[in-house]
Design a protein around this motif. Structure first.
Motif, mmCIF file in Angstrom:
data_model
loop_
_atom_site.group_PDB
_atom_site.id
_atom_site.type_symbol
_atom_site.label_atom_id
_atom_site.label_comp_id
_atom_site.label_asym_id
_atom_site.label_seq_id
_atom_site.Cartn_x
_atom_site.Cartn_y
_atom_site.Cartn_z
ATOM 1 N N LEU A 260 0.824 -1.202 0.000
ATOM 2 C CA LEU A 260 0.000 0.000 0.000
ATOM 3 C C LEU A 260 0.860 1.256 0.000
ATOM 4 C CD1 LEU A 260 -2.660 -1.202 2.578
ATOM 5 C CD2 LEU A 260 -3.090 -0.710 0.164
ATOM 6 N N ALA A 261 1.955 1.214 0.745
ATOM 7 C CA ALA A 261 2.851 2.376 0.788
ATOM 8 C C ALA A 261 3.421 2.680 -0.592
ATOM 9 C CB ALA A 261 3.984 2.126 1.790
ATOM 10 N N VAL A 262 3.795 1.628 -1.327
ATOM 11 C CA VAL A 262 4.333 1.804 -2.682
ATOM 12 C C VAL A 262 3.250 2.324 -3.620
ATOM 13 C CG1 VAL A 262 5.283 0.608 -4.683
ATOM 14 C CG2 VAL A 262 6.129 0.065 -2.394
ATOM 15 N N LEU A 263 2.063 1.728 -3.566
ATOM 16 C CA LEU A 263 0.975 2.121 -4.448
ATOM 17 C C LEU A 263 0.562 3.581 -4.241
ATOM 18 C CD1 LEU A 263 -1.316 -1.036 -4.261
ATOM 19 C CD2 LEU A 263 -0.200 -0.158 -6.314
ATOM 20 N N MET A 264 0.607 4.034 -2.988
ATOM 21 C CA MET A 264 0.145 5.378 -2.664
ATOM 22 C C MET A 264 1.267 6.399 -2.591
ATOM 23 S SD MET A 264 -2.818 4.573 0.140
ATOM 24 C CE MET A 264 -3.562 6.196 -0.114
ATOM 25 N N ASN A 265 2.514 5.890 -2.744
ATOM 26 C CA ASN A 265 3.676 6.772 -2.636
ATOM 27 C C ASN A 265 3.675 7.518 -1.301
ATOM 28 O OD1 ASN A 265 6.098 7.886 -3.530
ATOM 29 N ND2 ASN A 265 5.087 9.655 -4.483
ATOM 30 N N LEU A 266 3.419 6.757 -0.239
ATOM 31 C CA LEU A 266 3.365 7.317 1.103
ATOM 32 C C LEU A 266 4.379 6.625 2.010
ATOM 33 C CD1 LEU A 266 -0.488 7.547 1.759
ATOM 34 C CD2 LEU A 266 1.073 9.466 1.369
ATOM 35 N N ASP A 267 4.758 7.317 3.061
ATOM 36 C CA ASP A 267 5.618 6.723 4.084
ATOM 37 C C ASP A 267 4.858 5.601 4.786
ATOM 38 O OD1 ASP A 267 6.449 6.807 7.195
ATOM 39 O OD2 ASP A 267 8.176 7.285 5.928
ATOM 40 N N ILE A 268 5.566 4.522 5.141
ATOM 41 C CA ILE A 268 4.917 3.378 5.785
ATOM 42 C C ILE A 268 4.242 3.779 7.090
ATOM 43 C CG2 ILE A 268 7.013 2.660 6.991
ATOM 44 C CD1 ILE A 268 4.293 0.353 5.514
ATOM 45 N N LYS A 269 4.800 4.755 7.791
ATOM 46 C CA LYS A 269 4.189 5.201 9.050
ATOM 47 C C LYS A 269 2.828 5.845 8.796
ATOM 48 C CE LYS A 269 8.441 5.899 11.723
ATOM 49 N NZ LYS A 269 9.257 6.889 12.456
ATOM 50 N N GLU A 270 2.727 6.608 7.702
ATOM 51 C CA GLU A 270 1.453 7.242 7.375
ATOM 52 C C GLU A 270 0.413 6.205 6.967
ATOM 53 O OE1 GLU A 270 -1.668 9.843 6.491
ATOM 54 O OE2 GLU A 270 0.088 9.978 7.823
ATOM 55 N N VAL A 271 0.851 5.200 6.183
ATOM 56 C CA VAL A 271 -0.068 4.125 5.808
ATOM 57 C C VAL A 271 -0.544 3.381 7.049
ATOM 58 C CG1 VAL A 271 -0.256 1.918 4.607
ATOM 59 C CG2 VAL A 271 0.880 3.843 3.493
ATOM 60 N N SER A 272 0.368 3.089 7.960
ATOM 61 C CA SER A 272 0.005 2.382 9.195
ATOM 62 C C SER A 272 -0.964 3.198 10.030
ATOM 63 C CB SER A 272 1.262 2.057 10.002
ATOM 64 O OG SER A 272 2.093 1.165 9.297
ATOM 65 N N ARG A 273 -0.775 4.520 10.056
ATOM 66 C CA ARG A 273 -1.692 5.388 10.817
ATOM 67 C C ARG A 273 -3.101 5.288 10.244
ATOM 68 N NH1 ARG A 273 -4.210 10.200 10.574
ATOM 69 N NH2 ARG A 273 -3.492 10.585 8.439
ATOM 70 N N ARG A 274 -3.189 5.368 8.926
ATOM 71 C CA ARG A 274 -4.509 5.307 8.299
ATOM 72 C C ARG A 274 -5.154 3.932 8.491
ATOM 73 N NH1 ARG A 274 -4.053 8.568 2.503
ATOM 74 N NH2 ARG A 274 -2.701 10.257 3.236
ATOM 75 N N LEU A 275 -4.347 2.887 8.378
ATOM 76 C CA LEU A 275 -4.898 1.543 8.571
ATOM 77 C C LEU A 275 -5.374 1.342 10.008
ATOM 78 C CD1 LEU A 275 -2.346 -0.576 6.511
ATOM 79 C CD2 LEU A 275 -4.716 -0.064 5.907
ATOM 80 N N THR A 276 -4.660 1.924 10.955
ATOM 81 C CA THR A 276 -5.088 1.829 12.358
ATOM 82 C C THR A 276 -6.451 2.485 12.543
ATOM 83 O OG1 THR A 276 -2.807 1.804 13.173
ATOM 84 C CG2 THR A 276 -4.522 2.469 14.734
ATOM 85 N N LEU A 277 -6.640 3.647 11.931
ATOM 86 C CA LEU A 277 -7.932 4.332 12.036
ATOM 87 C C LEU A 277 -9.038 3.532 11.352
ATOM 88 C CD1 LEU A 277 -6.787 8.017 11.362
ATOM 89 C CD2 LEU A 277 -7.502 7.023 13.545
ATOM 90 N N LEU A 278 -8.721 2.928 10.208
ATOM 91 C CA LEU A 278 -9.716 2.101 9.527
ATOM 92 C C LEU A 278 -10.094 0.884 10.363
ATOM 93 C CD1 LEU A 278 -8.324 2.200 5.879
ATOM 94 C CD2 LEU A 278 -10.551 3.062 6.617
#
Length: 297
Positions: A260-278
């Motif tokens: 997901l981080a690669v697909l969205m071009n986002l830092d892994i920490k930001e992806v993890s934050r969003r996944l935690t909220l989801l």
């Protein structure tokens, strides 16, 4: 424990109708009088299919239907556990004697089933879990039931045997569809081609039985509120940042955080934050660094 003979008034009426009913049924617990629906499937079921079986069983139980299954690993166990979370008892049909719970790790599950519902077998005490006993047992699962829901089945499987027996007994056959890439979905998809009704929600089952559907329609208001909440959850999160992640996820196949981080071009920490909220919002299910969409509870 008790034994019911074929001629007893308390012997299950539907089971008595099949062409080869068991002469005797050994029962631990009490056979409930409510209508029964069987849920069967693979012992090597995917987590998604186990969740589907659990959910369908819980909703059927909430609607006043007894869920029947075979106490096996995978789909059977998920169905029994889902039913136990609601108000109507569940019934486990065993291939062994009542003194030999199989698989042995389901001993506590068997005790929980017998406390409110029943363990049932035609086998005498001491009967071992021999392979030939399971297809014979399956005719009882379908024979007790108004219909059989196949949640997952390979091209050759016990679940397909149960579905075939149900059709021969004049019972309804239902099937939860799966991924075309999953070999455990081949048997179920063939059932649908042959006329089994496709199942997405519990209403797909209940609608085939008008009496059951009427009971379900009289369910408490909070049950319908849960259904409405579920529908909102299935539509996805409203927050744009969370929705962007959710749209990349699948209902069945897990996707890893790193992908997901690669697909969205986002830092892994930001992806993890969003996944935690989801996950906190009940939109996804996480498992060992991978996630799938969560349909509903």
């Amino acid at each position: 424990m008790s034994t019911l003979a074929l001629g007893d008034a308390s012997y299950p009426a539907l089971l008595r109708e099949i062409h080869d009913p068991p002469p005797r049924l050994h029962v631990s617990g009490r056979l409930p009088p409510e209508p029964m629906i069987a849920i069967v499937g693979s012992r090597r079921a995917t987590p998604y299919r186990c969740r589907a079986a659990h959910r369908l069983a819980r909703e059927l139980s909430r609607a006043g239907v007894v869920v029947v299954s075979g106490l096996a690993r995978g789909i059977d166990a998920a169905a029994h556990r889902g039913a136990l979370e609601a108000s109507t008892p569940t019934v486990a049909v065993m291939a062994t004697g009542l003194d030999r719970i199989y698989p042995p790790e389901h001993a506590e599950l068997a005790r929980a089933i017998a406390r409110t519902g029943a363990l049932v077998t035609e086998a005498e005490d001491g009967t071992l879990p021999l392979p030939g006993r399971f297809p014979v047992r399956n005719r009882i699962i379908s024979g007790l039931s108004l219909g059989v829901v196949v949640v997952e089945a390979a091209e050759r499987s016990g679940a397909l045997i149960t579905a075939r027996m149900a059709a021969e007994q004049g019972r309804e056959v239902f099937c939860v569809p799966g991924s075309i890439e999953n070999p455990l979905a081949i048997g179920g998809h063939q059932l649908i081609k042959d006329g089994a009704k496709l199942v997405q929600t519990v209403e797909d089952v209940l609608d085939e039985f008008p009496d059951l559907a009427r009971v379900h329609a009289r369910a408490p208001a909070h049950t319908h509120a849960r259904t409405r909440a579920r529908t909102r959850a299935d539509s996805g999160p409203q927050d744009p940042e969370l929705s962007a992640v959710w749209e990349l996820l699948d209902w069945v196949e897990p996707r890893h955080h790193d992908d997901l981080a690669v697909l969205m071009n986002l830092d892994i920490k930001e992806v993890s934050r969003r996944l935690t909220l989801l996950e906190m919002g009940g939109y996804i299910i996480g498992d060992c660094g991978a996630v799938t969409r969560r349909a509903y509870d």
